[in-house]
Every structure is written in C-alpha cells, then in structure tokens.
Motif scaffolding. Structure first.
Motif, PDB file in Angstrom:
ATOM      1  N   ARG A   1       0.850  -1.077   0.031  1.00  0.00           N
ATOM      2  CA  ARG A   1       0.202  -0.119  -0.054  1.00  0.00           C
ATOM      3  C   ARG A   1       0.682   1.315   0.117  1.00  0.00           C
ATOM      4  O   ARG A   1       2.127   1.271   0.532  1.00  0.00           O
ATOM      5  N   LYS A   2       0.352   2.263  -0.580  1.00  0.00           N
ATOM      6  CA  LYS A   2       0.981   3.527  -0.575  1.00  0.00           C
ATOM      7  C   LYS A   2       0.013   4.628  -0.879  1.00  0.00           C
ATOM      8  O   LYS A   2      -0.993   4.581  -1.355  1.00  0.00           O
ATOM      9  N   ARG A   3       0.314   5.480   0.122  1.00  0.00           N
ATOM     10  CA  ARG A   3      -0.789   6.916   0.154  1.00  0.00           C
ATOM     11  C   ARG A   3      -0.396   7.814  -1.220  1.00  0.00           C
ATOM     12  O   ARG A   3       0.937   8.231  -1.215  1.00  0.00           O
ATOM     13  N   ASN A   4      -0.968   8.346  -1.704  1.00  0.00           N
ATOM     14  CA  ASN A   4      -1.118   8.893  -3.049  1.00  0.00           C
ATOM     15  C   ASN A   4      -0.791  10.488  -2.653  1.00  0.00           C
ATOM     16  O   ASN A   4      -1.293  10.773  -1.490  1.00  0.00           O
ATOM     17  N   ASN A   5      -0.952  11.536  -3.555  1.00  0.00           N
ATOM     18  CA  ASN A   5      -0.672  12.772  -3.238  1.00  0.00           C
ATOM     19  C   ASN A   5      -1.928  13.244  -2.479  1.00  0.00           C
ATOM     20  O   ASN A   5      -1.999  14.462  -1.608  1.00  0.00           O
ATOM     21  N   GLU A   6      -2.969  12.914  -2.820  1.00  0.00           N
ATOM     22  CA  GLU A   6      -4.345  13.246  -2.058  1.00  0.00           C
ATOM     23  C   GLU A   6      -4.493  12.703  -0.703  1.00  0.00           C
ATOM     24  O   GLU A   6      -5.418  12.951   0.043  1.00  0.00           O
ATOM     25  N   GLY A   7      -3.386  11.975  -0.243  1.00  0.00           N
ATOM     26  CA  GLY A   7      -3.778  11.140   1.151  1.00  0.00           C
ATOM     27  C   GLY A   7      -4.525  10.075   0.863  1.00  0.00           C
ATOM     28  O   GLY A   7      -4.913   9.393   2.189  1.00  0.00           O
ATOM     29  N   VAL A   8      -4.794   9.300  -0.128  1.00  0.00           N
ATOM     30  CA  VAL A   8      -5.747   8.067   0.054  1.00  0.00           C
ATOM     31  C   VAL A   8      -4.730   6.759  -0.232  1.00  0.00           C
ATOM     32  O   VAL A   8      -3.830   7.104  -1.067  1.00  0.00           O
ATOM     33  N   TRP A   9      -5.020   6.017   0.525  1.00  0.00           N
ATOM     34  CA  TRP A   9      -4.221   4.738   0.511  1.00  0.00           C
ATOM     35  C   TRP A   9      -4.456   3.945  -0.847  1.00  0.00           C
ATOM     36  O   TRP A   9      -5.770   3.613  -1.324  1.00  0.00           O
ATOM     37  N   LYS A  10      -3.678   3.531  -1.872  1.00  0.00           N
ATOM     38  CA  LYS A  10      -3.617   2.712  -2.813  1.00  0.00           C
ATOM     39  C   LYS A  10      -3.095   1.380  -2.582  1.00  0.00           C
ATOM     40  O   LYS A  10      -2.095   1.171  -2.030  1.00  0.00           O
ATOM     41  N   ARG A  11      -3.684   0.331  -2.923  1.00  0.00           N
ATOM     42  CA  ARG A  11      -3.354  -1.037  -2.586  1.00  0.00           C
ATOM     43  C   ARG A  11      -3.072  -1.727  -3.971  1.00  0.00           C
ATOM     44  O   ARG A  11      -3.843  -1.572  -4.973  1.00  0.00           O
TER      45      ARG A  11
END
Length: 193
Positions: free
Chosen positions: A58-68
C-alpha cells in the motif's frame, strides 16, 4: 512462522483479498494474481506459500488516499528440489531421476495452503491447483493462470536452465530441474482439458 495452519485455505485467502480490495475490479484482479502465483508454485514445486509468503502493498497518493496492489511473488527458495543433494544420500536428485521418477517427488511435497481446512498437511502445489480447478467458485481464476503456460515448452525451459552457470548449478541439478518443470508443465496442461 507456525506450521500446521490448516485454516490457511484458498477460500479464506480469497475472502481476505475481497476485504482488502473493496472495489470489485481490484478484488478480482488480486484473486487472479493469487491463482497465477499458485499455478507458478505448482510449476516449480514451491511448497512454501504459507500465510507470510504473500502480501499486499500500500502507498498513500498525493491526495492522502491509500492505494493497494497485490505484492509481486516472493520467496521461492523452497522449490525445484532445493533440499535434495545430487547423489550419495537417501534423498537425492539422481534417485528421483533414475529410480523413483520426478512424479514421486512432485506428489511428496506438501504445500502450505489447504482446500478444505482439514488435515495436518496441505496438498502438493500441483494437487492444490487441480482441486481448485474442480471447484466452481475458483475454476475461472485458475484457468486464466493455466493459460499463461501457453508460452512455455520443454525447449524454452531447457534453454533457460542450460544458461545457468555451472558454478551456480550442477549438471545433475539442471537435469533434475528440467525433468521436474517439464513434468509439472505436462500435468498442469492436462488440467486444462
């Protein structure tokens, strides 16, 4: 790692992926990837796909949303007869090549994923894939993984193995590995018929 975890079933894995990837498309993609990893495990006789040998990144994108996303496959050290010696031991590659046959070796291995949550040992990686192709809710996932084997044949496998330097892999290891993968490929291709 704890052994004898017969509750580490394919259904629980698929359920967990559905819980992690809450949108249907991502969940389906993760299930297809896991099934593909298990087909690969069967191809190389990897018996070590326990609950700590698959994961999600998982990684947090620039908008602060976690992407998995489903993690790439890792830890294949318990495959290709790695515990066997070439000769001069009870468990050796030469014996499985000349006397017992690699089919015996393939069946002997127990994987770490269970189908029904019973027993002390999971089925061999090959039998796990076979059982999953017999279960309606899993068949589509595994058939797609099996389809990826279309790009493999004994000549291609032989070319890859023969290119390994001899100080990394003995001739006996190469011969055993080729026989093992070719037999697994044959058996996996039979599951598609």
């Amino acid at each position: 790692m704890r052994f004898d975890q017969n509750q580490h079933t394919i259904q629980r894995i698929f359920n967990a992926l559905g819980g992690i990837f809450t949108d249907t498309k991502s969940g389906e993609k993760a299930r297809f990837e896991m099934a593909g990893y298990l087909v690969f495990d069967a191809l190389i006789s990897n018996v070590d796909r326990h609950h700590e040998n698959w994961g999600v990144l998982r990684k947090r994108n620039n908008e602060g949303v976690w992407k998995r996303r489903f993690a790439p496959s890792y830890d294949h050290a318990s495959s290709l007869g790695r515990e066997l010696q070439d000769r001069n031991s009870k468990q050796n590659r030469e014996r499985y090549l000349r006397e017992l046959g690699v089919g015996k070796y393939i069946e002997k291995g127990h994987g770490a994923i269970f189908v029904d949550g019973t027993g002390k040992h999971g089925p061999s990686p090959l039998r796990l894939v076979e059982r999953c192709t017999e279960i309606d809710s899993f068949r589509t996932y595994f058939q797609k993984g099996l389809k990826k084997l279309d790009n493999l044949d004994s000549n291609r496998i032989s070319s890859i193995i023969s290119s390994v330097p001899s100080d990394w892999m003995s001739e006996m290891s190469k011969e055993f590995t080729l026989a093992l993968i070719v037999e697994n490929l044959r058996l996996l291709n039979e599951l598609r018929r």
